[in-house]
Design an enzyme around this catalytic site. Structure first.
Site, mmCIF file in Angstrom:
data_model
loop_
_atom_site.group_PDB
_atom_site.id
_atom_site.type_symbol
_atom_site.label_atom_id
_atom_site.label_comp_id
_atom_site.label_asym_id
_atom_site.label_seq_id
_atom_site.Cartn_x
_atom_site.Cartn_y
_atom_site.Cartn_z
ATOM 1 C CG HIS A 213 -1.983 -1.026 1.178
ATOM 2 N ND1 HIS A 213 -3.134 -0.938 1.937
ATOM 3 C CD2 HIS A 213 -2.102 -2.176 0.468
ATOM 4 C CE1 HIS A 213 -3.905 -1.976 1.695
ATOM 5 N NE2 HIS A 213 -3.304 -2.742 0.813
ATOM 6 C CD GLU B 184 -2.009 4.613 3.023
ATOM 7 O OE1 GLU B 184 -3.145 5.109 3.088
ATOM 8 O OE2 GLU B 184 -1.744 3.628 2.300
ATOM 9 C CB CYS C 68 -6.563 -0.102 4.864
ATOM 10 S SG CYS C 68 -4.907 -0.847 4.867
ATOM 11 C CB CYS D 172 -2.080 1.703 6.070
ATOM 12 S SG CYS D 172 -1.721 0.997 4.440
#
Length: 155
Positions: free
Chosen positions: A52, A54, A82, A85
């Site tokens: 992801h 992040e 999410c 993250c």
């Protein structure tokens, strides 16, 4: 200033989609008003479900600062992080997070992670993915050795 960095994260997400590198997410990490790391989502390009934006930005920032903690850093994300993250943000000890879209905006675009938020509160034995605790006699040995270790790096 926060709006400018957040706009950069959004632009990164847009570029990420247009280039085909991954999903519609971008993240930037800033320290002392200077960008030190930036990444788009790379899940599909790298075949890595943890890639992801992040997390990728956190990894880059940690390498740049040569530290596994980002105490004085701010994360700007094109979308609310999410659960995965969010965990990484807390482990990295970021000072603050600014985000543009909400998890509900993501869900409207078919990126619905509400089931993960729900699963966190469920006992492991009752989760959708079967999880079984096996009580092995030596299971705590790594923690016992860690507790006794004098030269450990606490995190």
């Amino acid at each position: 200033m926060h709006e400018e960095f957040l706009q950069q994260a959004i632009a990164l997400a847009v570029d990420n989609v247009r280039s085909g590198d991954g999903g519609p997410y971008g993240a930037i990490i800033v320290k002392d008003n200077q960008q030190i790391a930036a990444s788009g989502n790379k899940v599909t390009r790298t075949l890595d479900p943890t890639a992801h934006a992040e997390i990728a930005a956190i990894r880059l920032a940690c390498k740049k600062l040569n530290d596994f903690q980002l105490h004085d850093c701010i994360l700007y994300s094109s979308c609310e992080p999410c659960p995965m993250c969010l965990g990484a943000i807390y482990w990295a000890r970021l000072a603050k997070v600014y985000f543009a879209c909400s998890r509900y905006d993501a869900a409207a675009a078919n990126f619905d992670d509400s089931f993960i938020y729900d699963e966190i509160a469920v006992l492991p034995s009752e989760r959708i993915i079967e999880m079984q605790h096996l009580n092995l006699l030596n299971a705590r040995e790594p923690f016992e050795i860690w507790a006794e270790k004098i030269d450990k790096v606490v995190y």
